[in-house]
Design an enzyme around this catalytic site. Structure first.
Site, short mmCIF file in Angstrom:
data_model
loop_
_atom_site.label_atom_id
_atom_site.label_comp_id
_atom_site.label_asym_id
_atom_site.label_seq_id
_atom_site.Cartn_x
_atom_site.Cartn_y
_atom_site.Cartn_z
N TYR A 286 3.04 15.56 -23.64
CA TYR A 286 2.31 16.50 -22.78
C TYR A 286 3.25 17.60 -22.27
CZ TYR A 286 -1.78 17.89 -20.05
OH TYR A 286 -2.85 18.58 -19.55
N LYS B 133 0.43 21.51 -15.06
CA LYS B 133 -0.58 20.79 -14.27
C LYS B 133 -0.02 20.45 -12.88
CE LYS B 133 -4.01 20.72 -17.22
NZ LYS B 133 -5.03 21.79 -17.10
P1 NAD Z 1 -11.27 23.56 -24.55
O1 NAD Z 1 -10.37 23.99 -25.64
O2 NAD Z 1 -12.67 23.27 -24.86
O3 NAD Z 1 -11.20 24.58 -23.32
C1 NAD Z 1 -10.05 25.33 -23.01
C2 NAD Z 1 -10.52 26.72 -22.68
O4 NAD Z 1 -9.43 27.54 -22.24
C3 NAD Z 1 -11.14 27.44 -23.89
O5 NAD Z 1 -12.46 27.83 -23.59
C4 NAD Z 1 -10.25 28.64 -24.08
O6 NAD Z 1 -10.94 29.78 -24.55
C5 NAD Z 1 -9.73 28.84 -22.67
N1 NAD Z 1 -8.57 29.74 -22.62
C6 NAD Z 1 -7.36 29.58 -23.21
N2 NAD Z 1 -6.58 30.66 -23.00
C7 NAD Z 1 -7.32 31.52 -22.24
C8 NAD Z 1 -7.08 32.82 -21.69
N3 NAD Z 1 -5.94 33.48 -21.88
N4 NAD Z 1 -8.08 33.40 -20.96
C9 NAD Z 1 -9.25 32.76 -20.76
N5 NAD Z 1 -9.54 31.53 -21.26
C10 NAD Z 1 -8.58 30.94 -21.99
O7 NAD Z 1 -10.56 22.22 -23.98
P2 NAD Z 1 -10.86 21.32 -22.69
O8 NAD Z 1 -10.20 20.03 -22.99
O9 NAD Z 1 -12.28 21.37 -22.34
O10 NAD Z 1 -9.96 22.02 -21.58
C11 NAD Z 1 -10.48 22.47 -20.34
C12 NAD Z 1 -9.52 22.10 -19.22
O11 NAD Z 1 -9.52 20.67 -19.07
C13 NAD Z 1 -8.07 22.50 -19.45
O12 NAD Z 1 -7.50 22.91 -18.22
C14 NAD Z 1 -7.44 21.20 -19.89
O13 NAD Z 1 -6.05 21.15 -19.66
C15 NAD Z 1 -8.19 20.25 -18.98
N6 NAD Z 1 -8.09 18.83 -19.34
C16 NAD Z 1 -8.42 18.42 -20.59
C17 NAD Z 1 -8.33 17.08 -20.91
C18 NAD Z 1 -8.66 16.60 -22.30
O14 NAD Z 1 -8.23 15.51 -22.67
N7 NAD Z 1 -9.43 17.33 -23.09
C19 NAD Z 1 -7.92 16.15 -19.94
C20 NAD Z 1 -7.60 16.60 -18.66
C21 NAD Z 1 -7.69 17.95 -18.36
#
Ligand code: NAD
Length: 255
Positions: free
Chosen positions: A157, A164
């Protein structure tokens, strides 16, 4: 069982497809009656997002916003306010790091990779809250998505864990500051979910497996579950909660 969010506008930032955590949140808000304004980045993602939006109970609106640009962030909130009036809440579900930095040794990260991950994944929350400041309702609520890798070392990570940690601290500082105008700021620490972003993390499957093996609930979480908890934090059901990191991770963080 749902609080009614009829007549209220929520901004959902970060849906790229139906697997996005933000989409789970959007669906829960929609079921509760909210009107939704989506922000996306990349013109080629607009049409698929609009198609997805047709599954919702009421028409949504769509705006481009790259969070690396202060101008775009400021502009998008002015436009959303002009189109929708006051904003009852924001779901910030955005992160990015160079894939090369999400495998191998942490210290292999470059200055540029570090700055970019922190800019998009942590600073953007503050930029968004600042830009929306004058457009919030008196009881508005903001959530962001974080991960355990900001509290503990999680293999691969790496720099995203540092981002984070910065995001979690930002939630506390923003909650303290914006609490003065009644606005709440919280985070959901989600368990691992297979999304576009998750694919970038090295050996992600073993993270998923370890939840099934070891978490108290022995199952991985779903975007629906994150959506329900998002609805709780974005609605008045959580009116006494701010500055909190709510773990929605089948209990894994207690181990
Ligand atoms: P995802 O890829 O579906 O979503 C990530 C989003 O970030 C995308 O829509 C992308 O377009 C956007 N993004 C990236 N760069 C950008 C920029 N410059 N301007 C605007 N938007 C931008 O993936 P996800 O897993 O749904 O991620 C959403 C959040 O959840 C993130 O913060 C991620 O770290 C967090 N998260 C994910 C997990 C997991 O396991 N999937 C676990 C904990 C937290």
């Amino acid at each position: 069982i749902y609080p009614s969010l009829e007549g209220k506008t929520y901004v959902v930032m970060g849906v790229i497809n139906q697997r996005s955590i933000a989409w789970g949140i959007a669906r829960a808000l929609d079921a509760a009656g909210a009107s939704l304004a989506f922000t996306y980045v990349g013109e080629r993602f607009k049409a698929p997002l609009e198609k997805l939006g047709q599954e919702l109970s009421r028409p949504a609106s769509y705006y481009t916003c790259d969070v690396t640009s202060d101008e775009e962030i400021e502009q998008v909130f002015q436009t959303i306010h002009a189109d929708h009036g006051k904003i009852s809440g924001i779901a910030h579900s955005i992160a990015f790091a160079d894939k090369e930095a999400l495998r191998g040794e942490f210290s292999g990260v470059t200055r540029e990779q570090f700055a970019q991950a922190l800019d998009i994944s942590a600073y953007s929350l503050t930029a968004v809250v600042k830009a929306a400041k004058d457009f919030f309702t008196e009881d508005a609520s903001v959530i962001t998505l974080t991960y355990l890798g900001g509290e503990k070392m999680v293999p691969n990570y790496n720099v995203m864990g540092v981002a984070k940690a910065a995001l979690d601290a930002s939630v506390r500082y923003l909650a303290a500051e914006y609490g003065q105008q009644g606005v709440r700021v919280n985070a959901i620490s989600a368990g691992p979910i297979r999304t576009v972003s998750a694919k970038g993390v090295g050996d992600f499957n073993s993270i998923l497996d370890s939840i099934e093996e070891r978490a108290p609930l022995h199952r991985n979480v779903t975007t629906e579950q994150i959506g329900q908890s998002g609805l709780f934090l974005l609605s008045q059901m959580s009116s006494g909660v701010t500055g909190e990191i709510l773990h929605v991770d089948s209990g894994f963080h207690i181990l």
